[in-house]
Design a protein around this motif. Sequence first.
Motif, PDB file in Angstrom:
ATOM      1  N   MET A   1      83.761   9.696  27.562  1.00 27.93           N
ATOM      2  CA  MET A   1      84.440   8.687  28.680  1.00 27.93           C
ATOM      3  C   MET A   1      85.412   9.604  29.517  1.00 27.93           C
ATOM      4  N   LYS A   2      85.242   9.383  30.749  1.00 23.39           N
ATOM      5  CA  LYS A   2      86.043  10.149  31.648  1.00 23.39           C
ATOM      6  C   LYS A   2      87.545   9.564  31.683  1.00 23.39           C
ATOM      7  N   ILE A   3      88.291  10.625  32.326  1.00 18.45           N
ATOM      8  CA  ILE A   3      89.711  10.196  32.342  1.00 18.45           C
ATOM      9  C   ILE A   3      90.124   8.808  33.087  1.00 18.45           C
ATOM     10  N   ARG A   4      89.360   8.757  34.213  1.00 15.12           N
ATOM     11  CA  ARG A   4      89.700   7.631  35.057  1.00 15.12           C
ATOM     12  C   ARG A   4      89.380   6.355  34.395  1.00 15.12           C
ATOM     13  N   THR A   5      88.174   6.293  33.547  1.00 16.79           N
ATOM     14  CA  THR A   5      87.974   5.222  32.982  1.00 16.79           C
ATOM     15  C   THR A   5      88.887   4.714  31.727  1.00 16.79           C
ATOM     16  N   LYS A   6      89.397   5.837  31.008  1.00 14.07           N
ATOM     17  CA  LYS A   6      90.365   5.603  29.845  1.00 14.07           C
ATOM     18  C   LYS A   6      91.747   5.157  30.389  1.00 14.07           C
ATOM     19  N   LEU A   7      92.346   5.574  31.863  1.00 16.26           N
ATOM     20  CA  LEU A   7      93.269   5.218  32.254  1.00 16.26           C
ATOM     21  C   LEU A   7      93.295   3.840  32.881  1.00 16.26           C
ATOM     22  N   ILE A   8      92.201   3.451  33.374  1.00 11.99           N
ATOM     23  CA  ILE A   8      91.928   2.129  33.689  1.00 11.99           C
ATOM     24  C   ILE A   8      92.053   1.070  32.579  1.00 11.99           C
ATOM     25  N   LEU A   9      91.450   1.284  31.415  1.00 18.51           N
ATOM     26  CA  LEU A   9      91.366   0.640  30.228  1.00 18.51           C
ATOM     27  C   LEU A   9      92.779   0.515  29.564  1.00 18.51           C
ATOM     28  N   SER A  10      93.455   1.622  29.470  1.00 22.86           N
ATOM     29  CA  SER A  10      94.940   1.780  29.081  1.00 22.86           C
ATOM     30  C   SER A  10      95.669   0.796  29.822  1.00 22.86           C
ATOM     31  N   MET A  11      95.702   1.129  31.101  1.00 23.33           N
ATOM     32  CA  MET A  11      96.616   0.121  32.047  1.00 23.33           C
ATOM     33  C   MET A  11      96.488  -1.490  31.704  1.00 23.33           C
ATOM     34  N   SER A  12      95.218  -1.752  31.680  1.00 25.03           N
ATOM     35  CA  SER A  12      94.765  -2.974  31.384  1.00 25.03           C
ATOM     36  C   SER A  12      95.419  -3.658  29.959  1.00 25.03           C
ATOM     37  N   VAL A  13      95.151  -2.820  28.970  1.00 24.73           N
ATOM     38  CA  VAL A  13      95.679  -3.290  27.801  1.00 24.73           C
ATOM     39  C   VAL A  13      97.460  -3.380  28.025  1.00 24.73           C
ATOM     40  N   LEU A  14      97.924  -2.339  28.672  1.00 27.92           N
ATOM     41  CA  LEU A  14      99.334  -2.323  28.883  1.00 27.92           C
ATOM     42  C   LEU A  14      99.724  -3.656  29.651  1.00 27.92           C
ATOM     43  N   ILE A  15      99.080  -4.109  30.660  1.00 32.70           N
ATOM     44  CA  ILE A  15      99.389  -5.365  31.553  1.00 32.70           C
ATOM     45  C   ILE A  15      99.347  -6.297  30.730  1.00 32.70           C
ATOM     46  N   VAL A  16      98.161  -6.697  29.741  1.00 30.67           N
ATOM     47  CA  VAL A  16      98.169  -7.858  29.099  1.00 30.67           C
ATOM     48  C   VAL A  16      99.147  -7.929  27.877  1.00 30.67           C
ATOM     49  N   PHE A  17      99.700  -6.748  27.291  1.00 25.80           N
ATOM     50  CA  PHE A  17     100.727  -6.640  26.498  1.00 25.80           C
ATOM     51  C   PHE A  17     101.959  -6.872  27.153  1.00 25.80           C
ATOM     52  N   VAL A  18     102.290  -6.475  28.628  1.00 25.01           N
ATOM     53  CA  VAL A  18     103.461  -6.879  29.024  1.00 25.01           C
ATOM     54  C   VAL A  18     103.793  -8.219  29.391  1.00 25.01           C
ATOM     55  N   MET A  19     102.459  -9.004  29.662  1.00 25.36           N
ATOM     56  CA  MET A  19     102.545 -10.258  30.015  1.00 25.36           C
ATOM     57  C   MET A  19     102.659 -11.270  28.755  1.00 25.36           C
ATOM     58  N   LEU A  20     102.127 -10.823  27.674  1.00 19.22           N
ATOM     59  CA  LEU A  20     102.487 -11.591  26.412  1.00 19.22           C
ATOM     60  C   LEU A  20     103.893 -11.338  25.990  1.00 19.22           C
ATOM     61  N   PHE A  21     104.238  -9.963  26.181  1.00 15.59           N
ATOM     62  CA  PHE A  21     105.756  -9.881  25.779  1.00 15.59           C
ATOM     63  C   PHE A  21     106.757 -10.902  26.734  1.00 15.59           C
ATOM     64  N   LEU A  22     106.488 -10.677  28.194  1.00 11.68           N
ATOM     65  CA  LEU A  22     107.448 -11.527  28.931  1.00 11.68           C
ATOM     66  C   LEU A  22     107.288 -13.031  28.633  1.00 11.68           C
ATOM     67  N   LEU A  23     106.104 -13.420  28.126  1.00 14.85           N
ATOM     68  CA  LEU A  23     106.066 -14.983  27.847  1.00 14.85           C
ATOM     69  C   LEU A  23     106.787 -15.171  26.560  1.00 14.85           C
ATOM     70  N   GLY A  24     106.845 -14.264  25.631  1.00 20.18           N
ATOM     71  CA  GLY A  24     107.447 -14.511  24.321  1.00 20.18           C
ATOM     72  C   GLY A  24     109.042 -14.466  24.526  1.00 20.18           C
ATOM     73  N   VAL A  25     109.337 -13.478  25.329  1.00 22.21           N
ATOM     74  CA  VAL A  25     110.944 -13.550  25.606  1.00 22.21           C
ATOM     75  C   VAL A  25     111.364 -14.653  26.478  1.00 22.21           C
ATOM     76  N   THR A  26     110.370 -15.155  27.430  1.00 18.96           N
ATOM     77  CA  THR A  26     110.825 -16.266  27.852  1.00 18.96           C
ATOM     78  C   THR A  26     111.045 -17.475  27.119  1.00 18.96           C
ATOM     79  N   HIS A  27     110.147 -17.594  26.107  1.00 23.30           N
ATOM     80  CA  HIS A  27     110.077 -18.803  25.185  1.00 23.30           C
ATOM     81  C   HIS A  27     111.381 -18.761  24.344  1.00 23.30           C
ATOM     82  N   ILE A  28     111.736 -17.438  23.783  1.00 22.81           N
ATOM     83  CA  ILE A  28     112.920 -17.439  22.965  1.00 22.81           C
ATOM     84  C   ILE A  28     114.160 -17.640  23.838  1.00 22.81           C
ATOM     85  N   GLN A  29     114.191 -17.074  25.181  1.00 21.96           N
ATOM     86  CA  GLN A  29     115.271 -17.425  25.994  1.00 21.96           C
ATOM     87  C   GLN A  29     115.588 -18.717  26.089  1.00 21.96           C
ATOM     88  N   PHE A  30     114.649 -19.615  26.275  1.00 21.55           N
ATOM     89  CA  PHE A  30     114.855 -20.933  26.214  1.00 21.55           C
ATOM     90  C   PHE A  30     115.594 -21.560  25.194  1.00 21.55           C
TER      91      PHE A  30
END
Length: 443
Positions: free
Chosen positions: A1-30
């Motif tokens: 697997m090329k470095i570029r592909t690994k970076l894209i997959l890693s960033m995608s997973v990071l984005i999903v994780f950040v979105m879920l984290f923000l959603l959870g934080v927002t819910h708790i904040q309420f």
Amino acid sequence: MKIRTKLILSMSVLIVFVMLFLLGVTHIQFYISRDLAYFEEKNTFESLRKEFEHYYSNHGDSWDNIASARLKYTGSFNEVVLTADEEVLYQQGKLSANELRNEGFVLALYESDQKIGRLYVMNERQYKIYEFKTMWYGMLPNIGIASLIFTCIAALLTILLLSWRLTSPIRKIIKGIESIQKDGAATVFPEQRKDEFGAISKALREMNDSLAGAEQIRKQLMSDVTHELKTPLMIIQGELELAYETGQPLSAAKQASLLDEVLRLSRLVHDVLDLSKLESGKMELQPQTENLVKLLEDIVEKTEYMVEDKQIQLSMHSREDSIPISVEKSRIYQALYNILTNAIYYTNPGGQIRILVETAYLPKQQQPYARIRVEDSGVGISEEELPHIFNRFYRADPSRARPSGGSGLGLAIAQQNILAHRGWVEVESVVGKGSVFTIYLPI
């Protein structure tokens, strides 16, 4: 697997994780905001609780007619629901009982330590928080999808740019390695970078230079060995061919000359083999305790005929009668003999050579060392030539060749023998004034 592909997959997973984290934080904040509203108006909440508990006790421990009762502190709240035994007994506000049970602040009611019901309430601030939460969750799917698309596009462009910049030096390094593999041509690595790629490039360039230097040394070695073998072989071949063609037997003088050439070849071959073993670390030493002073006296005695021929004054000085060293005698004898004969070769007639031997205590060493200094008044060695004098087949004076000199292996063999005994050699020299070889051997 090329470095570029690994970076894209890693960033995608990071984005999903950040979105879920923000959603959870927002819910708790309420919920945190809802509970903070209680602590800010705690007296009002407690007054409401006590009002309901008093109603229960004043009506004979019963909630009869509570649904139509007029209570003072309920006016301070937007939503109020009273439940007992899972039954809704009192309700005020727009929200359903189930909604208030899930989102409202809970006040437990007691009578003489007996639980008599629960109040689910919202004051004005809590109700606004609930409305905002409902609106936010209603908009969240559209906001999330739009944010995800925008973030993915931005992240993809960023990754493509970063991956191009990150892999650019790698591509240059790979291209350089392929160039070296194909024709051994020198290539330019991205050494100007201050990161890990620059360090890798520098290491590769140094390795390439080292390999090129080693290849040059190998070619030079082959050329030197060929040259050293060629001359005696040509002499032997010429004499034998002449004797064969003429049918004349070889005279005693010719036979002695040929034997001398054969012995010279034999010494050269053995020297090359010994040097190769020493440099590769395959030479197994069999050390014994020897008296260094006595060993040097034997060497001086053996070279007397050489200094007499050149009218050189050779002297040896030692303050001690015995300096014990653990060495293989033949190896150290060979090393010291080579260094001394080298000094004799380069000292002009009428010159002098002094040998000084003593016990030395060096600052950075934990044990004493035997120090042998061989000082001559010879021609000296220039600064340019000094680093090379221990190289194979190197002669400080190119004109010094057979029969006046050796093969150029003497000092190389001497140094390797000394290194094998955990010692070392230091050289100082001034052109026209002479040289000093200092040998250190552990006692």
